[in-house]
Design a protein around this motif. Structure first.
Motif, PDB file in Angstrom:
ATOM      1  N   UNK A  16      31.481  46.847  38.152  1.00 39.75           N
ATOM      2  CA  UNK A  16      30.627  47.709  37.352  1.00 39.75           C
ATOM      3  C   UNK A  16      30.708  47.299  35.881  1.00 39.75           C
ATOM      4  N   UNK A  17      29.566  47.297  35.183  1.00 41.00           N
ATOM      5  CA  UNK A  17      29.574  46.949  33.756  1.00 41.00           C
ATOM      6  C   UNK A  17      30.408  47.946  32.952  1.00 41.00           C
ATOM      7  N   UNK A  18      30.986  47.477  31.863  1.00 35.91           N
ATOM      8  CA  UNK A  18      31.831  48.326  31.020  1.00 35.91           C
ATOM      9  C   UNK A  18      31.189  48.647  29.669  1.00 35.91           C
ATOM     10  N   UNK A  19      30.021  48.030  29.387  1.00 38.85           N
ATOM     11  CA  UNK A  19      29.356  48.288  28.110  1.00 38.85           C
ATOM     12  C   UNK A  19      28.645  49.631  28.159  1.00 38.85           C
ATOM     13  N   UNK A  20      28.054  50.011  27.030  1.00 38.22           N
ATOM     14  CA  UNK A  20      27.327  51.271  26.953  1.00 38.22           C
ATOM     15  C   UNK A  20      26.188  51.297  27.972  1.00 38.22           C
ATOM     16  N   UNK A  21      25.960  52.457  28.535  1.00 41.29           N
ATOM     17  CA  UNK A  21      24.909  52.596  29.540  1.00 41.29           C
ATOM     18  C   UNK A  21      23.518  52.565  28.916  1.00 41.29           C
ATOM     19  N   UNK A  22      23.418  53.013  27.649  1.00 42.32           N
ATOM     20  CA  UNK A  22      22.108  53.147  26.993  1.00 42.32           C
ATOM     21  C   UNK A  22      21.931  52.075  25.932  1.00 42.32           C
ATOM     22  N   UNK A  23      20.797  51.356  25.943  1.00 43.37           N
ATOM     23  CA  UNK A  23      19.748  51.307  26.982  1.00 43.37           C
ATOM     24  C   UNK A  23      20.085  50.240  28.022  1.00 43.37           C
ATOM     25  N   UNK A  24      19.259  50.125  29.045  1.00 32.35           N
ATOM     26  CA  UNK A  24      19.478  49.124  30.083  1.00 32.35           C
ATOM     27  C   UNK A  24      18.997  47.754  29.613  1.00 32.35           C
ATOM     28  N   UNK A  25      19.951  46.815  29.475  1.00 32.14           N
ATOM     29  CA  UNK A  25      19.575  45.456  29.087  1.00 32.14           C
ATOM     30  C   UNK A  25      18.781  44.753  30.163  1.00 32.14           C
ATOM     31  N   UNK A  26      19.106  45.029  31.444  1.00 32.15           N
ATOM     32  CA  UNK A  26      18.353  44.423  32.542  1.00 32.15           C
ATOM     33  C   UNK A  26      16.886  44.845  32.499  1.00 32.15           C
ATOM     34  N   UNK A  27      16.656  46.152  32.269  1.00 28.06           N
ATOM     35  CA  UNK A  27      15.276  46.640  32.219  1.00 28.06           C
ATOM     36  C   UNK A  27      14.546  46.084  31.007  1.00 28.06           C
ATOM     37  N   UNK A  28      15.239  45.981  29.878  1.00 31.35           N
ATOM     38  CA  UNK A  28      14.610  45.444  28.673  1.00 31.35           C
ATOM     39  C   UNK A  28      14.134  44.016  28.897  1.00 31.35           C
ATOM     40  N   UNK A  29      14.988  43.167  29.453  1.00 25.76           N
ATOM     41  CA  UNK A  29      14.609  41.776  29.699  1.00 25.76           C
ATOM     42  C   UNK A  29      13.511  41.679  30.743  1.00 25.76           C
ATOM     43  N   UNK A  30      13.615  42.483  31.796  1.00 24.49           N
ATOM     44  CA  UNK A  30      12.629  42.431  32.877  1.00 24.49           C
ATOM     45  C   UNK A  30      11.239  42.798  32.385  1.00 24.49           C
ATOM     46  N   UNK A  31      11.120  43.908  31.674  1.00 26.28           N
ATOM     47  CA  UNK A  31       9.794  44.354  31.229  1.00 26.28           C
ATOM     48  C   UNK A  31       9.295  43.528  30.050  1.00 26.28           C
ATOM     49  N   UNK A  32      10.204  42.976  29.258  1.00 23.69           N
ATOM     50  CA  UNK A  32       9.773  42.057  28.197  1.00 23.69           C
ATOM     51  C   UNK A  32       9.114  40.832  28.803  1.00 23.69           C
TER      52      UNK A  32
END
Length: 496
Positions: free
Chosen positions: A107-123
């Motif tokens: 599981x990732x340990x960084x902050x949950x907000x915002x989702x980096x995966x979603x940012x890259x995907x929708x970008x």
């Protein structure tokens, strides 16, 4: 105000918790494994870079889509991971909210907000859609799946994904600031003109350059299928096909001439077309095909449709007269651009790099190298003394402004687009790069731009070579650029 913010945050948290709870109650299916695999593939944007590599491998709109997608990912990653996560720390959903088979092993340990995966995907999806709707229609559902997978596997709250998606779309739109999108240009306004209908190609002479574009693709077979009665002359090594083409066109029994190749091939044929008053058929088969793209011709099928309907427009042609010491004046014609200074050196370096690197990457590396090694050039521009690094002259008004000129809204403006980079200011090259990166070239003191139907440039130092339409030309000391409005007729279907 603070109370309202706390209340809104509480409502969002309650909504997030309810959605995660409902997601956790879903029965186990094979979809669980798909979400884990897709999320893992999107780690560090590996999935999007792989898709971008496929898109970039093909020229045209798909290549632009891949490059814009990579640029958008860069902006989204910085905004989400380096800025957003540090400004808005948030705990990730508790692992106990989901069944154990659905949880990620790491599981990732960084902050949950915002989702980096979603940012890259929708970008990436939004940027690709800007350039190629077909590719965007395939990528967007995959981006949505990546975003949902972060909730399904319990590593993000739904609002994290929504915020990441918003950041991604904003990053894609922000790329227009540095790289304007072609569909934002005004509709083409070239005056229509009557031209012969060439359904079978009878009376059509085409100059084919098999070395243009992809080395493994020869456009001759497709051209013969589209215009079976056309006469083809191929540009082969150790032959003077251009002279043969010009002699054949002078015979007087042709209805039209065509060019199948890159911008250099089109320039050669355009000169013949203007000289003999023949309409020009452009069959894009090069790497970038700037002229065909600005016409709105994406491929041979578009060329065939326009030729079959006899649909054509009048476009401007630019000319430059060179005066050399002890020699007769020489006149050159160009349909796209001409330049002095660092640009011709960039063209030569690009040709060397193309043997080892893709053409688009070779061009970028050559530009940086040429600017770094350029020598200041004292000139007189329309009678005014200037010290410049390089000078650009375009046939028509180009966008964006700066030395990354890419598109023209119209090929019949009646104006030359003149730009130069000043060399008489401290740190002018560094200031130019900074202004280009921040999108502030229009207000930068090192960059100058104006439009005129005629401009005269006189070199105060030694002679320099001029580059026209990407080809390095002869040496000269005085250059007179002028426009010939509506001198060329080109086949093109009217805009919808």
């Amino acid at each position: 105000m603070i109370r309202r913010l706390h209340r809104s945050r509480w409502r969002v948290g309650r909504f997030d918790a309810e959605l995660v709870r409902r997601s956790g109650e879903l029965p186990p299916t094979r979809f669980d494994d798909l979400c884990r695999r897709v999320g893992h593939a999107a780690d560090h944007s590996k999935l999007w870079f792989a898709i971008a590599a496929v898109l970039i491998a093909r020229k045209g709109a798909t290549r632009r889509a891949g490059l814009r997608g990579i640029a958008a990912i860069s902006g989204a990653s910085v905004s989400a991971s380096l800025v957003g996560k540090r400004l808005f720390p948030r705990r990730r959903p508790a692992a106990e909210l989901l069944p154990e088979p659905r949880r990620l092993v790491r599981r990732p340990t960084s902050s949950s907000f915002p989702s980096g995966h979603a940012a890259s995907a929708f970008a990436f999806a939004a940027a690709v859609t800007m350039e190629h709707r077909g590719a965007g229609a395939l990528v967007t559902p995959l981006a949505a799946l990546v975003g949902y997978s972060r909730v399904h596997t319990g590593v993000h709250w739904p609002s994290d994904v929504a915020a990441g998606a918003a950041i991604g779309v904003a990053a894609a739109r922000a790329t227009r600031h540095w790289w304007p999108h072609g569909t934002g240009l005004p509709q083409q306004s070239e005056p229509p003109v009557e031209a012969p209908e060439l359904e079978s190609g009878e009376g059509l002479l085409i100059l084919v350059n098999p070395a243009s574009g992809d080395e493994d693709v020869d456009p001759s077979e497709q051209i013969r299928a589209l215009w079976p009665k056309a006469e083809l002359i191929r540009l082969e090594p150790d032959t003077d096909a251009v002279a043969e083409f010009a002699l054949r066109a002078a015979a007087g029994d042709l209805r039209a001439v065509g060019a199948a190749g890159g911008d250099g091939t089109v320039t050669c044929v355009a000169e013949v077309a203007v000289r003999h008053g023949l309409p020009l058929l452009v069959v894009p088969a090069g790497t970038l095909d700037h002229f065909a793209r600005d016409l709105g011709i994406d491929g041979p099928v578009d060329s065939a449709a326009a030729a079959g309907a006899g649909a054509a427009v009048r476009v401007d042609v630019a000319r430059v007269s060179l005066e050399r010491r002890g020699g007769d004046p020489r006149r050159l014609q160009f349909i796209n651009t001409a330049s002095l200074g660092g640009y011709p050196e960039m063209v030569r370096l690009r040709e060397k790099l193309e043997t080892r690197w893709p053409k688009w990457l070779a061009a970028a590396l050559a530009m940086v190298t040429a600017l770094r090694s350029a020598q200041p050039m004292p000139v007189m521009i329309d009678g005014r003394r200037r010290l410049v690094w390089m000078l650009f002259v375009g046939n028509g008004s180009y966008e964006p402004k700066g030395f990354g000129a890419a598109r023209r809204a119209s090929l019949a403006t009646g104006l030359l687009d003149v730009r130069y980079l000043r060399a008489d200011l401290p740190y002018s090259r560094a200031r130019f790069v900074a202004a280009a990166l921040t999108g502030t070239l229009r207000t930068s003191h090192v960059y100058r731009h104006f439009e005129s139907p005629r401009v005269e440039v006189r070199l105060l130092g030694g002679p320099r070579r001029i580059a026209t339409d990407g080809e390095v030309g002869p040496l000269g000391r005085r250059f007179t650029f002028q426009l010939d409005p509506g001198a060329l007729s080109v086949y093109r279907l009217p805009p919808p």
